[in-house]
Structure formats: C-alpha cells, structure tokens
Design an enzyme around this catalytic site. Structure first.
Site, PDB file in Angstrom:
ATOM      1  N   GLU A 138     -43.113 -39.647  11.938  1.00 38.80           N
ATOM      2  CA  GLU A 138     -42.374 -39.345  10.706  1.00 38.80           C
ATOM      3  C   GLU A 138     -42.072 -37.845  10.730  1.00 38.80           C
ATOM      4  OE1 GLU A 138     -42.514 -40.056   5.885  1.00 38.80           O
ATOM      5  OE2 GLU A 138     -44.396 -39.849   6.980  1.00 38.80           O
ATOM      6  N   ARG A 236     -20.330 -43.312  -7.291  1.00 46.62           N
ATOM      7  CA  ARG A 236     -19.173 -42.911  -6.476  1.00 46.62           C
ATOM      8  C   ARG A 236     -19.579 -42.420  -5.084  1.00 46.62           C
ATOM      9  NH1 ARG A 236     -17.237 -40.881 -11.562  1.00 46.62           N
ATOM     10  NH2 ARG A 236     -15.518 -42.184 -12.297  1.00 46.62           N
ATOM     11  N   ASP A 283     -48.237 -45.955   3.097  1.00 46.20           N
ATOM     12  CA  ASP A 283     -48.087 -44.499   3.187  1.00 46.20           C
ATOM     13  C   ASP A 283     -49.430 -43.849   2.838  1.00 46.20           C
ATOM     14  OD1 ASP A 283     -46.814 -42.129   3.762  1.00 46.20           O
ATOM     15  OD2 ASP A 283     -45.736 -41.982   1.876  1.00 46.20           O
TER      16      ASP A 283
END
Length: 391
Positions: A138, A236, A283
């Site tokens: 990660e 949008r 996690d």
C-alpha cells in the site's frame, strides 16, 4: 480423518442442512449431509450440531494485530498477527505494508517472504494460525492530497526500478499493489505490475473519472478501502468512485466498522457492485485485539480511544476491526448472510486467483473453517486442518 458435524454448512454458494465436513490433514475431503458422505469407521467426530460452519475468512488488507505491525519485519510480529487474526476467524491474509522508506519496505517484504517459506516446510503449529498468502504494497506511489495518515516524506512518483526492488525483496510473494493512477508514470507501472502477476489496486488517489477509467482499461481491477482516501463523488465529476462503482471488473474493499464509512454509503456500494463485487477488509493495525492506548502504524504514532484509532491530527489511522465484526455489521444493515459471506471468503479468493483452494467448503480445498453461533460470534476455528479443539 475428522468428521465435523454442524447444524448447517454455508459453502458459501450453497446451504447444506445437517451438514458434515470431512477433513483429512490440511484438506477438506467431502462436504454434504451425513447420508451423502462416506465417513470411515476410524474417523473421529467433532459434533457441534448447534453451530453453523462456514469457510475461513480472507483479509487482503491488514497491517497488524496483537500489538505488532507488518513493518516490524520480524517473525515475532508475524506470529502475533497471524495468531490474533485466526482467533477471530481470519484463516488467510495478505500482509500489508504502509508508505515507508525503501529500506523499511524491502525489510518488511523480506521478512514476510521468509515467514512464508519457513511455514511451507515446518510442521503446523498446535493452534490455528492464519496463512500469509503474500504481500500487499500500500504505497509509496500514492497521491499526497489523499494520503490519509501515510507519511508524506516517503511518498514518491511511480517508479519501475523501485517497484522491481520491492519485487526482489518479496521473492515471489508480492500479491497486490495499491497506487494512485493519476500520477506520472502510473500507466507504465500498472503494466509492469500486471506483467509480474500482481493485482493492481486504486487507492489513496485524487483521480478523476477519466484517469481512473484509463487505469482500469490498463488492468487495474481492485480498489482499496473504497470511499476512504479517495476523491469524493460529485454529480458532474464522479472521480475514482464513479469508475469503481460502475466497473464490473473492479472489486471494492470496504472497512465495515461503522466508523470509516457511513451505513448509507455501504448500502450504495452494495447496491452498485452487488455482493460479488465487494470485499470486506479490516485495515487492522497493531491495536487490533488490544486495549485502548498508544500504538504505531509503520512510523506513525496513533491513539486508540473507544476502539477507534486516530493520529495526533484526528485522522483515522487504520482500524481495530476484525472480519467477524465486519460480518455482523453488514448483517445489522439488513444484508442477508448469503450475500455477506462471499465478501470475506470466495470474493477475496477469486481476486487472488485461489478459487478452489481458499474461501469455500469444497473437496480439495484447504481445511479452513469457522464455526459461528446463533449471534454469528466465532465459536471455533480450523486453519489448514489445525484447531476446533480437536480431541
């Protein structure tokens, strides 16, 4: 040979009432009803017909547990993490690094690779221990704007030479690479990671919809802790979330602890992706399975209060979640067990290319089993044939 009797078995594809799971060594031999399975006369019985048996859970994003971190880069740390994970039903995991120096990352990868090789050639431990399936890198190829608590001083642009050094340290154990696809050089790194056989994951990213879709077209097929450390959704410019939610080829990690993601957002994710497109992850950090207090995630210091881990600025720093708790949280939202169970069994197995071996109760699969009571609390665990308080 051990015959495990249960009230029902969820394979997870099918439900079998009055079930028996026949185990020999590290493998499942047969699954079915007692009148369908030939049980040898010499078999031992483990009779828990008050419980449900399901496949062992698979966690593809876990940093630590039991006071230890993958970045500790020691056998002691990996032993603690795998033992603690198994107690809560996680029988397989992908050890996850955090953005750090090249030296620290390579040292952690080397430690995991050594652990995996050692475990492949030594007798099974006496108590259940999660199998480490590989390494999830990660970072450090992430967006500063969406770094979360990842250390900014070690964030770098995508670099094939650096990635190759990570691969060399991992010695075949690399499984997943999480990166920000909008960064210069990301397209080339995605191609290199795919060539090396890694799952490319979108995460810690400020990507637009177009940038995320371009990465998906190049082979990215997973997204790390969706909603967290990502450009927010706007009607949008839907950003990376728009790409993840509408791309059937991309699986979405979810930290279902009631803290990282609002319940309404969880429902949106499941509605958009379907049960087959979501993977529950923890996690988890070193604080998992430990009392409130001060801990480290790599070089980051954080504090756990009320089970929630945050750094000094109040940012979430991983979690203290276990996958059995994630399972129960999803059920509390009204999502049926047959829909939730694949999210921590067969879906991660498919992501890793381990269908048939992991995440299912099938003949020939690893004997990774979890027994659940009526409240779906873990009542017993078997990892590769070890556990369940066998007589």
């Amino acid at each position: 040979m051990l015959a495990i009797l249960a009230r029902r078995a969820l394979t997870p594809r099918d439900e079998i009432g009055n079930a028996v799971v026949l185990v020999e060594g590290e493998k499942i031999v047969a699954v079915g009803r007692p009148d369908e399975v030939e049980i040898p006369a010499s078999a031992r019985y483990y009779d828990r017909r008050d419980l449900t048996v399901v496949p062992g859970f698979i966690d593809v994003h876990i940093h630590g547990a039991g006071g230890h971190d993958v970045m500790d880069a020691s056998a002691e740390a990996l032993a603690a993490i795998t033992a603690n994970a198994a107690r809560r039903g996680t029988t397989s995991l992908v050890a996850t690094t955090i953005t750090a120096s090249e030296e620290s990352t390579c040292k952690a990868a080397d430690a995991v690779a050594r652990w995996m090789r050692r475990r492949a050639h030594e007798p099974a431990p006496g108590t259940p221990s999660a199998e480490i399936l590989g390494i999830h890198f990660e970072g450090p190829f992430i967006a500063r704007a969406r770094r979360g608590v990842q250390p900014s001083e070690w964030i770098v642009s995508p670099s094939i030479p650096l990635f190759e050094r990570f691969l060399a340290a991992a010695r075949g154990a690399a499984r997943i690479l999480t990166l920000a696809p909008e960064l210069p050089g990301a397209a080339e790194l995605i191609a290199e990671a795919r060539k090396a056989g890694l799952v490319v994951s979108l995460g810690h990213t400020d990507a637009t919809y177009a940038e995320a879709m371009a990465a998906i077209s190049r082979g990215a097929r997973h997204a790390a802790h969706v909603f967290n450390a990502m450009r927010p959704f706007a009607h949008r410019e839907t950003g990376v979330l728009g790409a993840v939610l509408t791309s059937a080829s991309v699986t979405a990690e979810l930290i279902a602890d009631g803290v990282h993601v609002d319940d309404a957002a969880i429902r949106v994710l499941v509605a958009a992706k379907g049960p087959q497109g979501v993977i529950l992850v923890s996690d988890a950090t070193a604080a998992t399975g430990m009392p409130d207090g001060n801990y480290r995630l790599g070089t980051i210091e954080f504090t756990v209060a009320g089970g929630v881990s945050r750094d000094s600025q109040g940012k979430l720093a991983g979690s203290t979640l276990t996958l059995d708790r994630a399972l129960r949280h999803m059920l509390d939202l009204g999502i049926p067990l047959p829909d939730v169970l694949p999210m921590l069994t067969s879906n991660p197995a498919r992501l890793l290319g381990l269908e048939g071996r992991k995440g299912a109760l099938l003949p020939g699969a690893d004997a990774d089993l979890v027994l659940l009571d009526d409240q779906l609390e873990v009542a017993g665990v078997m990892a590769r044939g070890v556990g369940l308080n066998q007589p």
